[in-house]
Write an enzyme that holds these catalytic residues in place. Structure first.
Site, PDB file in Angstrom:
ATOM      1  N   MET A 120       0.587  -1.672  -0.143  1.00 54.25           N
ATOM      2  CA  MET A 120      -0.246   0.193  -0.385  1.00 54.25           C
ATOM      3  C   MET A 120       0.897   0.764   0.305  1.00 54.25           C
ATOM      4  O   MET A 120       1.515   1.212   1.006  1.00 54.25           O
ATOM      5  CB  MET A 120      -0.695   0.093   1.453  1.00 54.25           C
ATOM      6  CG  MET A 120      -1.786  -1.050   1.474  1.00 54.25           C
ATOM      7  SD  MET A 120      -2.864  -0.602   3.108  1.00 54.25           S
ATOM      8  CE  MET A 120      -1.436  -2.215   3.990  1.00 54.25           C
ATOM      9  N   ILE A 178       2.001  -5.398   8.706  1.00 52.94           N
ATOM     10  CA  ILE A 178       3.596  -4.827   7.956  1.00 52.94           C
ATOM     11  C   ILE A 178       3.798  -3.613   8.048  1.00 52.94           C
ATOM     12  O   ILE A 178       3.186  -2.986   6.814  1.00 52.94           O
ATOM     13  CB  ILE A 178       4.420  -5.482   6.730  1.00 52.94           C
ATOM     14  CG1 ILE A 178       4.058  -6.977   7.158  1.00 52.94           C
ATOM     15  CG2 ILE A 178       5.873  -5.823   7.489  1.00 52.94           C
ATOM     16  CD1 ILE A 178       4.805  -7.785   6.269  1.00 52.94           C
ATOM     17  N   GLY A 208       1.230   3.654   4.410  1.00 58.22           N
ATOM     18  CA  GLY A 208       2.117   3.653   4.195  1.00 58.22           C
ATOM     19  C   GLY A 208       2.845   2.366   4.358  1.00 58.22           C
ATOM     20  O   GLY A 208       3.165   1.941   5.409  1.00 58.22           O
ATOM     21  N   SER A 209       2.731   0.907   3.535  1.00 61.09           N
ATOM     22  CA  SER A 209       3.193  -0.414   4.504  1.00 61.09           C
ATOM     23  C   SER A 209       2.148  -1.317   3.238  1.00 61.09           C
ATOM     24  O   SER A 209       2.116  -1.258   2.153  1.00 61.09           O
ATOM     25  CB  SER A 209       1.578  -0.105   5.997  1.00 61.09           C
ATOM     26  OG  SER A 209       0.479  -0.208   5.742  1.00 61.09           O
ATOM     27  N   ARG A 210       1.821  -2.548   4.390  1.00 60.93           N
ATOM     28  CA  ARG A 210       1.891  -3.739   3.478  1.00 60.93           C
ATOM     29  C   ARG A 210       1.036  -5.148   4.379  1.00 60.93           C
ATOM     30  O   ARG A 210       1.456  -4.869   5.841  1.00 60.93           O
ATOM     31  CB  ARG A 210       3.312  -4.665   3.125  1.00 60.93           C
ATOM     32  CG  ARG A 210       3.116  -6.534   2.454  1.00 60.93           C
ATOM     33  CD  ARG A 210       4.558  -6.326   1.795  1.00 60.93           C
ATOM     34  NE  ARG A 210       4.869  -7.402   2.231  1.00 60.93           N
ATOM     35  CZ  ARG A 210       6.399  -8.080   2.282  1.00 60.93           C
ATOM     36  NH1 ARG A 210       7.394  -7.564   2.202  1.00 60.93           N
ATOM     37  NH2 ARG A 210       6.621  -9.492   1.763  1.00 60.93           N
TER      38      ARG A 210
END
Length: 250
Positions: A120, A178, A208-210
């Site tokens: 993301m 994450i 912002g991440s995953r």
């Protein structure tokens, strides 16, 4: 209205509208607006105030929370996050999802399964949703680093939070939020024992991440690397279905 049952017989009205802002983000947006007004009104420093006002709009946009139409097929596993599929690989589930945690409920079985990683950016919706419905059995937070979430080792070294869901038929599925370079806070909306519907909001990651999803054994993905997907709507896989898919890059 959130949770309203809709049909495909012409109900509702067409038209664009600004998505709702999740309560978690309203305070940040209001703080940004207040600071920009100080520079614009009290100090008359437009050169700083107007960029801050634009930043305020960006903060509100980051925490937008649009409604989604969730596929209701029993076998469908839906995407937990908006973003880009950056990795699809066979791997062992995280140890924290496998070991006996003393709760009396089993974790994920050992063995290779398919992991789908969804990255993301700050422009994506950051509300995360559960891929399947069922009972939350584990929510495990692990402090760690803040490397780029696109890196493979981010799954094992970054700050992260594992969520394990058990369906009513006993099937268990795990996914992991994450943190990344910019993300500094993983916010859960659920706890062990909560019952969730497929596609229900379960948390968010700021800036912002995953998210990694661990498919059940014997299940192949229906998405491809490079595909943009939508949380709560895109079907990642059908439980128990195997088979290679091919796409055309356009």
């Amino acid at each position: 209205m959130a949770g309203e049952i809709l049909d495909n017989k012409g109900r509702g009205e067409a038209g664009w509208h600004w998505p709702a802002i999740h309560p978690e983000g309203r305070k940040f947006g209001l703080i940004a607006v207040a600071v920009s007004l100080v520079f614009l009104v009290l100090l008359d420093w437009g050169i700083i105030g107007w960029p801050l006002m634009l930043l305020s709009v960006g903060v509100f946009a980051f925490f937008r929370d649009p409604e989604r139409v969730v596929p209701q097929g029993e076998s469908a596993i839906v995407a937990p996050a908006d973003g880009l599929v950056t990795q699809i690989e066979d791997t062992e589930p995280p140890l924290e999802m496998q070991i006996d945690d003393g709760s009396g409920y089993p974790g994920l079985p050992a063995g290779q399964v398919t992991r789908i990683s969804i990255f993301m950016t700050v422009f994506d919706v950051h509300i995360n949703r559960t891929p399947v419905g069922g009972t939350v059995r584990r929510v495990v937070y692990i402090p760690g680093k803040f490397m780029s979430a696109e890196l493979d080792k981010a799954s094992a070294e970054n700050e992260r939070q594992h969520i394990l869901i058990e369906r009513s038929d006993g099937l268990r599925l795990g996914f992991t939020q994450i943190a990344g370079l910019v993300a500094r806070r993983i916010v859960p909306f659920v706890k062990p024992g909560d019952i969730v519907a497929k596609g229900q909001r379960v948390g968010l990651i700021r800036f912002g991440s995953r998210v990694d999803v661990y498919l059940p054994a014997g299940t192949d993905p229906k998405v491809m690397i490079g595909q943009t997907i939508i949380a709560g709507e895109t079907v990642l896989a059908e439980i128990g279905e195997r088979g290679l898919i091919e796409g055309i890059s356009q």
